[in-house]
Design a protein around this motif. Sequence first.
Motif, PDB file in Angstrom:
ATOM      1  N   TYR A  68       0.791  -1.240   0.038  1.00 49.41           N
ATOM      2  CA  TYR A  68       0.119  -0.083   0.045  1.00 49.41           C
ATOM      3  C   TYR A  68       0.856   1.300  -0.176  1.00 49.41           C
ATOM      4  O   TYR A  68       0.572   2.323  -0.753  1.00 49.41           O
ATOM      5  CB  TYR A  68      -0.848   0.184   1.180  1.00 49.41           C
ATOM      6  CG  TYR A  68      -1.559  -1.316   1.304  1.00 49.41           C
ATOM      7  CD1 TYR A  68      -2.569  -1.540   0.384  1.00 49.41           C
ATOM      8  CD2 TYR A  68      -1.278  -2.284   2.245  1.00 49.41           C
ATOM      9  CE1 TYR A  68      -3.182  -3.112   0.477  1.00 49.41           C
ATOM     10  CE2 TYR A  68      -1.816  -3.549   2.513  1.00 49.41           C
ATOM     11  CZ  TYR A  68      -2.935  -3.983   1.645  1.00 49.41           C
ATOM     12  OH  TYR A  68      -3.365  -5.154   1.560  1.00 49.41           O
ATOM     13  N   SER A  91      -4.691  -7.991  -4.372  1.00 54.28           N
ATOM     14  CA  SER A  91      -4.750  -8.213  -2.762  1.00 54.28           C
ATOM     15  C   SER A  91      -4.087  -9.325  -2.617  1.00 54.28           C
ATOM     16  O   SER A  91      -3.316  -9.922  -3.130  1.00 54.28           O
ATOM     17  CB  SER A  91      -6.263  -8.578  -2.548  1.00 54.28           C
ATOM     18  OG  SER A  91      -6.511  -9.926  -3.296  1.00 54.28           O
ATOM     19  N   ASN A 112     -11.628   2.058  -0.844  1.00 51.50           N
ATOM     20  CA  ASN A 112     -12.204   2.327   0.420  1.00 51.50           C
ATOM     21  C   ASN A 112     -11.566   1.609   1.501  1.00 51.50           C
ATOM     22  O   ASN A 112     -11.244   2.220   2.592  1.00 51.50           O
ATOM     23  CB  ASN A 112     -13.609   2.379   0.642  1.00 51.50           C
ATOM     24  CG  ASN A 112     -14.195   1.048   0.158  1.00 51.50           C
ATOM     25  OD1 ASN A 112     -13.626   0.005  -0.356  1.00 51.50           O
ATOM     26  ND2 ASN A 112     -15.322   0.739   0.563  1.00 51.50           N
ATOM     27  N   THR A 113     -11.213   0.211   1.250  1.00 50.09           N
ATOM     28  CA  THR A 113     -10.681  -0.523   2.231  1.00 50.09           C
ATOM     29  C   THR A 113      -9.374  -0.156   2.431  1.00 50.09           C
ATOM     30  O   THR A 113      -8.881  -0.141   3.586  1.00 50.09           O
ATOM     31  CB  THR A 113     -10.635  -2.170   1.992  1.00 50.09           C
ATOM     32  OG1 THR A 113     -12.029  -2.416   1.638  1.00 50.09           O
ATOM     33  CG2 THR A 113      -9.939  -3.001   2.889  1.00 50.09           C
ATOM     34  N   ILE A 114      -8.413  -0.035   1.480  1.00 48.60           N
ATOM     35  CA  ILE A 114      -7.114   0.627   1.489  1.00 48.60           C
ATOM     36  C   ILE A 114      -6.936   1.842   2.347  1.00 48.60           C
ATOM     37  O   ILE A 114      -6.150   2.035   3.245  1.00 48.60           O
ATOM     38  CB  ILE A 114      -6.343   0.811   0.108  1.00 48.60           C
ATOM     39  CG1 ILE A 114      -6.279  -0.512  -0.529  1.00 48.60           C
ATOM     40  CG2 ILE A 114      -5.128   1.317   0.489  1.00 48.60           C
ATOM     41  CD1 ILE A 114      -6.126  -0.372  -2.016  1.00 48.60           C
ATOM     42  N   THR A 160      -9.294   3.171   4.701  1.00 45.96           N
ATOM     43  CA  THR A 160      -9.669   3.069   5.966  1.00 45.96           C
ATOM     44  C   THR A 160      -8.739   2.215   6.945  1.00 45.96           C
ATOM     45  O   THR A 160      -8.521   2.756   8.243  1.00 45.96           O
ATOM     46  CB  THR A 160     -11.142   2.473   6.056  1.00 45.96           C
ATOM     47  OG1 THR A 160     -11.197   1.238   5.630  1.00 45.96           O
ATOM     48  CG2 THR A 160     -12.174   3.402   5.679  1.00 45.96           C
ATOM     49  N   ARG A 161      -8.065   1.329   6.197  1.00 47.22           N
ATOM     50  CA  ARG A 161      -6.998   0.529   6.912  1.00 47.22           C
ATOM     51  C   ARG A 161      -5.789   0.865   7.011  1.00 47.22           C
ATOM     52  O   ARG A 161      -5.091   0.483   7.996  1.00 47.22           O
ATOM     53  CB  ARG A 161      -7.135  -1.086   6.394  1.00 47.22           C
ATOM     54  CG  ARG A 161      -8.613  -1.800   6.588  1.00 47.22           C
ATOM     55  CD  ARG A 161      -8.432  -3.106   5.996  1.00 47.22           C
ATOM     56  NE  ARG A 161      -9.780  -4.088   6.558  1.00 47.22           N
ATOM     57  CZ  ARG A 161     -10.050  -5.208   6.105  1.00 47.22           C
ATOM     58  NH1 ARG A 161      -9.026  -5.858   5.647  1.00 47.22           N
ATOM     59  NH2 ARG A 161     -11.374  -5.666   6.340  1.00 47.22           N
ATOM     60  N   PHE A 162      -5.349   1.489   5.992  1.00 48.20           N
ATOM     61  CA  PHE A 162      -3.833   1.785   6.085  1.00 48.20           C
ATOM     62  C   PHE A 162      -3.558   3.446   5.742  1.00 48.20           C
ATOM     63  O   PHE A 162      -2.666   3.758   6.647  1.00 48.20           O
ATOM     64  CB  PHE A 162      -3.227   0.866   4.971  1.00 48.20           C
ATOM     65  CG  PHE A 162      -3.461  -0.356   4.847  1.00 48.20           C
ATOM     66  CD1 PHE A 162      -2.761  -1.256   5.792  1.00 48.20           C
ATOM     67  CD2 PHE A 162      -4.439  -1.061   4.022  1.00 48.20           C
ATOM     68  CE1 PHE A 162      -3.066  -2.600   5.841  1.00 48.20           C
ATOM     69  CE2 PHE A 162      -4.588  -2.429   4.151  1.00 48.20           C
ATOM     70  CZ  PHE A 162      -3.913  -3.166   5.036  1.00 48.20           C
ATOM     71  N   LYS A 187      -5.569   6.024   6.271  1.00 46.39           N
ATOM     72  CA  LYS A 187      -6.424   6.842   7.504  1.00 46.39           C
ATOM     73  C   LYS A 187      -5.414   6.786   8.845  1.00 46.39           C
ATOM     74  O   LYS A 187      -5.223   7.719   9.170  1.00 46.39           O
ATOM     75  CB  LYS A 187      -7.778   6.618   7.568  1.00 46.39           C
ATOM     76  CG  LYS A 187      -8.489   7.183   6.324  1.00 46.39           C
ATOM     77  CD  LYS A 187      -8.407   8.847   6.562  1.00 46.39           C
ATOM     78  CE  LYS A 187      -9.646   9.738   5.842  1.00 46.39           C
ATOM     79  NZ  LYS A 187      -9.708  10.958   5.810  1.00 46.39           N
ATOM     80  N   PRO A 188      -5.120   5.685   9.254  1.00 48.37           N
ATOM     81  CA  PRO A 188      -4.391   5.439  10.678  1.00 48.37           C
ATOM     82  C   PRO A 188      -3.201   6.195  10.512  1.00 48.37           C
ATOM     83  O   PRO A 188      -2.897   6.721  11.479  1.00 48.37           O
ATOM     84  CB  PRO A 188      -4.385   3.757  10.676  1.00 48.37           C
ATOM     85  CG  PRO A 188      -5.573   3.256   9.872  1.00 48.37           C
ATOM     86  CD  PRO A 188      -5.582   4.097   8.659  1.00 48.37           C
TER      87      PRO A 188
END
Length: 345
Positions: A155, A252, A262-264, A266-268, A270-271
């Motif tokens: 990512y 993946s 959106n998964t990438i 929120t999980r990587f 944004k944090p």
Amino acid sequence: MPDREVKKIAAEFLRPLNQGLAPIGAAVGFEEYVESVYKSTLLPLMAKSTQSRYVSVIKNYLKPAFGSKCMRDLTPLTLQQYFSGIASSKLSYESRDKIRDVMSSILTSAVSCGSRAKNPMDGVWLAPARKGNRVMPYIDPVKFVSLLALIPEPYATMVHVAAFTGLRPSELIGLRWRSVHEDSITVEERYCRGEWGAPKSKASNATIPVNRGVIDRIHRLKTVTVEIRAGNAVRRYPAVKSCGPDDLVFASVAKGAPMRDNTILTRFIKPAARALEMGWVNWQVLRRSHATWLKLAGADVKDAQAQMRHSRATTTLEVYQQFIPESQRRVVNRLTQLTGAGFVN
């Protein structure tokens, strides 16, 4: 009611039909038209992300306001009263503008389908924004390095490529090895949340020059192993499962399937951004940062437009490239050079 009054009312209803201003289909209900016609004919032609936004606007704003009305009841006055009424709500100008876009899309389709003779949204005004245009955020190049350090592979490379090429997330996810060249990348398709499609516009379908360092980083993924925790165990996967011409560059980790933007996010992304107190970072900010970095590097407007693959240079200038105080200060300080010896009071 007297016969004379009945005839007068009937004449009022029939006048638009007789003048060709409203077809007979205008008697259908707004909600019925949206559910039975619009959602089954025009909406499926849009991108998945656009569909979800439109459905949300219809559900939360348009159905409550117009669901019980007939299509013929949607006059310019009725619509203007609605949009004037929401001017005092907490909705931002952008939200009100989106509601107008969706309603206009519905009524334009009604004209095409014969349920309206004319789109009554033409000429409907929005109240001006309560605040001036604010500067949209972009990532400082130095802070970008810190952001990348907090994002795991593959990512981190996706974010790196997005920021240094301006590719949209759907274009990154749909990127195949055959489209990665020695010093350029070709955008020929995109993948968005389960749907393959052509690039966003004709201008988006292009080959853009890319820094050699970005190309090298993409190829370096072939040597990377990704570790994923599964309970107490740690599983290792190659970041690139296969690199044939038709294989995806970014797939993946576990299954090699197309990713979800959106998964990438929120999980990587944004944090990592929140850890640096930059919670506003998203895919759009990465693309905006690329446009602004081009400006920092002194790129010509037309060159920036071509790199961003915009149909109009005004989109690059007014939406993506941001105001840079340091750049403005440098230009102002150079004014004294115009006289040779500086200005004298």
